[in-house]
Design a protein around this motif. Structure first.
Motif, mmCIF file in Angstrom:
data_model
loop_
_atom_site.group_PDB
_atom_site.id
_atom_site.type_symbol
_atom_site.label_atom_id
_atom_site.label_comp_id
_atom_site.label_asym_id
_atom_site.label_seq_id
_atom_site.Cartn_x
_atom_site.Cartn_y
_atom_site.Cartn_z
ATOM 1 N N SER A 29 -11.023 0.053 -6.896
ATOM 2 C CA SER A 29 -10.154 -0.935 -7.542
ATOM 3 C C SER A 29 -10.102 -2.262 -6.785
ATOM 4 O O SER A 29 -9.980 -3.323 -7.390
ATOM 5 N N THR A 30 -10.224 -2.227 -5.467
ATOM 6 C CA THR A 30 -10.078 -3.447 -4.669
ATOM 7 C C THR A 30 -11.380 -4.210 -4.478
ATOM 8 O O THR A 30 -11.377 -5.430 -4.284
ATOM 9 N N CYS A 31 -12.507 -3.498 -4.514
ATOM 10 C CA CYS A 31 -13.821 -4.144 -4.363
ATOM 11 C C CYS A 31 -14.861 -3.237 -5.030
ATOM 12 O O CYS A 31 -15.627 -2.543 -4.363
ATOM 13 N N PRO A 32 -14.880 -3.231 -6.361
ATOM 14 C CA PRO A 32 -15.674 -2.253 -7.112
ATOM 15 C C PRO A 32 -17.162 -2.247 -6.779
ATOM 16 O O PRO A 32 -17.814 -1.215 -6.905
ATOM 17 N N LEU A 106 -20.037 -9.157 1.391
ATOM 18 C CA LEU A 106 -18.781 -8.516 0.994
ATOM 19 C C LEU A 106 -17.608 -9.485 1.099
ATOM 20 O O LEU A 106 -16.695 -9.454 0.255
ATOM 21 N N GLU A 107 -17.615 -10.342 2.095
ATOM 22 C CA GLU A 107 -16.533 -11.323 2.230
ATOM 23 C C GLU A 107 -16.571 -12.343 1.100
ATOM 24 O O GLU A 107 -15.539 -12.869 0.696
ATOM 25 N N THR A 108 -17.765 -12.608 0.584
ATOM 26 C CA THR A 108 -17.882 -13.497 -0.575
ATOM 27 C C THR A 108 -17.350 -12.813 -1.829
ATOM 28 O O THR A 108 -16.645 -13.426 -2.648
ATOM 29 N N ALA A 109 -17.675 -11.541 -1.986
ATOM 30 C CA ALA A 109 -17.274 -10.798 -3.187
ATOM 31 C C ALA A 109 -15.798 -10.428 -3.179
ATOM 32 O O ALA A 109 -15.125 -10.510 -4.218
ATOM 33 N N CYS A 110 -15.286 -10.005 -2.038
ATOM 34 C CA CYS A 110 -13.886 -9.558 -1.951
ATOM 35 C C CYS A 110 -13.401 -9.740 -0.506
ATOM 36 O O CYS A 110 -13.514 -8.801 0.295
ATOM 37 N N PRO A 111 -12.917 -10.921 -0.180
ATOM 38 C CA PRO A 111 -12.547 -11.245 1.202
ATOM 39 C C PRO A 111 -11.485 -10.308 1.781
ATOM 40 O O PRO A 111 -10.512 -9.958 1.115
ATOM 41 N N GLY A 112 -11.720 -9.900 3.026
ATOM 42 C CA GLY A 112 -10.715 -9.143 3.761
ATOM 43 C C GLY A 112 -10.445 -7.746 3.247
ATOM 44 O O GLY A 112 -9.385 -7.186 3.534
ATOM 45 N N ILE A 113 -11.377 -7.150 2.536
ATOM 46 C CA ILE A 113 -11.131 -5.841 1.921
ATOM 47 C C ILE A 113 -11.917 -4.710 2.604
ATOM 48 O O ILE A 113 -11.359 -3.649 2.897
ATOM 49 N N THR A 140 -14.291 6.654 2.282
ATOM 50 C CA THR A 140 -14.100 5.375 2.957
ATOM 51 C C THR A 140 -12.603 5.075 3.088
ATOM 52 O O THR A 140 -11.764 5.827 2.613
ATOM 53 N N GLY A 141 -12.305 3.964 3.733
ATOM 54 C CA GLY A 141 -10.924 3.592 3.987
ATOM 55 C C GLY A 141 -10.632 3.428 5.466
ATOM 56 O O GLY A 141 -9.475 3.389 5.884
ATOM 57 N N ARG A 142 -11.681 3.328 6.287
ATOM 58 C CA ARG A 142 -11.510 3.141 7.727
ATOM 59 C C ARG A 142 -11.017 1.729 8.032
ATOM 60 O O ARG A 142 -11.385 0.781 7.339
ATOM 61 N N LEU A 143 -10.258 1.607 9.093
ATOM 62 C CA LEU A 143 -9.922 0.310 9.648
ATOM 63 C C LEU A 143 -10.804 0.053 10.861
ATOM 64 O O LEU A 143 -11.356 0.985 11.456
ATOM 65 N N ASP A 144 -10.912 -1.218 11.240
ATOM 66 C CA ASP A 144 -11.651 -1.589 12.432
ATOM 67 C C ASP A 144 -10.721 -1.559 13.636
ATOM 68 O O ASP A 144 -9.572 -2.017 13.572
ATOM 69 N N GLY A 145 -11.214 -1.027 14.748
ATOM 70 C CA GLY A 145 -10.409 -0.913 15.947
ATOM 71 C C GLY A 145 -10.212 -2.230 16.667
ATOM 72 O O GLY A 145 -10.913 -3.219 16.424
ATOM 73 N N ILE A 315 -8.895 -5.257 9.323
ATOM 74 C CA ILE A 315 -10.134 -5.486 8.583
ATOM 75 C C ILE A 315 -10.717 -6.785 9.126
ATOM 76 O O ILE A 315 -10.192 -7.873 8.857
ATOM 77 N N ARG A 316 -11.750 -6.688 9.934
ATOM 78 C CA ARG A 316 -12.296 -7.884 10.565
ATOM 79 C C ARG A 316 -12.951 -8.821 9.547
ATOM 80 O O ARG A 316 -13.587 -8.387 8.603
ATOM 81 N N LYS A 317 -12.796 -10.109 9.799
ATOM 82 C CA LYS A 317 -13.489 -11.117 9.000
ATOM 83 C C LYS A 317 -14.943 -11.234 9.435
ATOM 84 O O LYS A 317 -15.831 -11.510 8.642
#
Length: 328
Positions: A29-32, A106-113, A140-145, A315-317
């Protein structure tokens, strides 16, 4: 060939339980198009360089074995702050430029997701499939450390015994069978001669080759690597799987049963009583290898993951740099 591919639906029934907040289709839903974007880049890169499968398998392993699968291996060191990239085992890890390319799209398609940790996991999965390995789904659904410390890098080395390596794996919640199947990733890729040159001419100070290595292979590798006392100026490499080095298959297990393991730990898997039966089983079961490899990759990819609203993650940029303190 047909045994090299396993239906995703079957694998969903076989994968181990994962952290509750990791889920299949997390970005639906957030970045199909997230997984499609990753797959397209990997397909394009693989066409020109099939060795990226080995590169991503190694990157994923080195990431997950240090504070869990959190993308910490991607952080660049600075003039004042070292990172995991500075640790000796990580100095030959590669593929970071491909992660950068994926992240930019991915940042172009759905920034910060989409997290960098998920990019590594998905890219590894897709590169394995392209190398004729199993086709499998990953949650999926991991965060960056937020930590990347070279002093924390402690991954099993090429000269480890089976028991020494197993200790590293069990500390991560993995079993002996998991270890045997994950080391099967050595079915692709290569190793620098420095990691095994002693086995060719002066094994453990004996002045002789490792007696467990096939004599014909010793002669072949001797021509490639030289000796410990007279190594070649440049450190050459040799394929870890001498038979099908670009295919994710079970040939690795047949090789080590025949004394053709390149790394000492690989060869010892086939000799140690605790692991020999697993090696024999995978050597004789193509479909079983494919299924077990997929299961183990999903299990490893779930080690100590950060998810949800965990303050220890973000979520790293830019996958190479932590976000500023004002940004999560």
């Amino acid at each position: 060939m047909k045994n090299s591919f396993i239906f995703v639906g079957l694998l969903l029934l076989l994968v181990p339980l994962v952290t509750a907040q990791l889920r299949f289709g997390f970005y639906n839903s957030t970045c199909p198009r997230a997984e499609q974007i990753v797959r397209k880049v990997i397909q394009q890169r693989f066409k020109n360089d099939p060795t990226i499968t080995a590169a991503f398998l190694r990157m994923h392993f080195h990431d997950c074995f240090v504070r869990g699968c959190d993308g910490s291996v991607l952080i660049d060191p600075t003039s004042t702050t070292p990172s995991e990239k500075d640790a000796v085992p990580n100095q030959t890890v590669r593929g970071f430029n491909i992660v950068d390319e994926i992240k930019k799209k991915l940042e172009t398609a759905c920034p910060g997701i989409v997290s960098c940790a998920d990019i590594v996991t998905l890219a590894t999965r897709d590169s394995v499939a392209l190398a004729r390995g199993p086709v499998y789904a990953v949650p999926t659904g991991r965060l960056d450390g937020l930590i990347s410390d070279p002093n924390l890098v402690d991954v099993p080395g090429p000269t480890f015994s089976v028991s020494e390596a197993l200790q590293s794996f069990t500390e991560k919640g993995l079993t002996l069978m998991d270890m045997v199947i994950l080391l099967g990733a050595h079915t692709v890729g290569h190793a620098h001669c420095d990691f095994f040159r002693d086995r060719l001419s002066n094994f453990q100070g004996t002045g002789q080759p490792d007696p467990t290595m096939d004599p014909a292979l010793v002669k072949t590798l001797f021509k490639v690597c030289g000796t410990q006392s007279l190594p070649f100026k440049k450190d050459p490499t040799a394929f870890l799987d001498q038979t099908t080095p670009f295919i994710v298959d079970n040939q690795y297990y047949n090789d080590i049963r025949s004394g053709k393991g390149i790394m000492q730990i690989d060869q010892e898997l086939a000799l140690d009583p605790s692991s020999e039966s697993f090696v024999s089983g995978f050597a004789n079961d193509t479909l079983g290898f494919q299924r077990s490899f997929a299961d183990a990759m999903v299990k490893m990819g779930s080690i100590q993951v950060l998810t949800g609203n965990d303050p220890a993650g973000q979520i790293r940029k830019n996958c190479r740099v932590f976000n500023p303190p004002t940004q999560r």
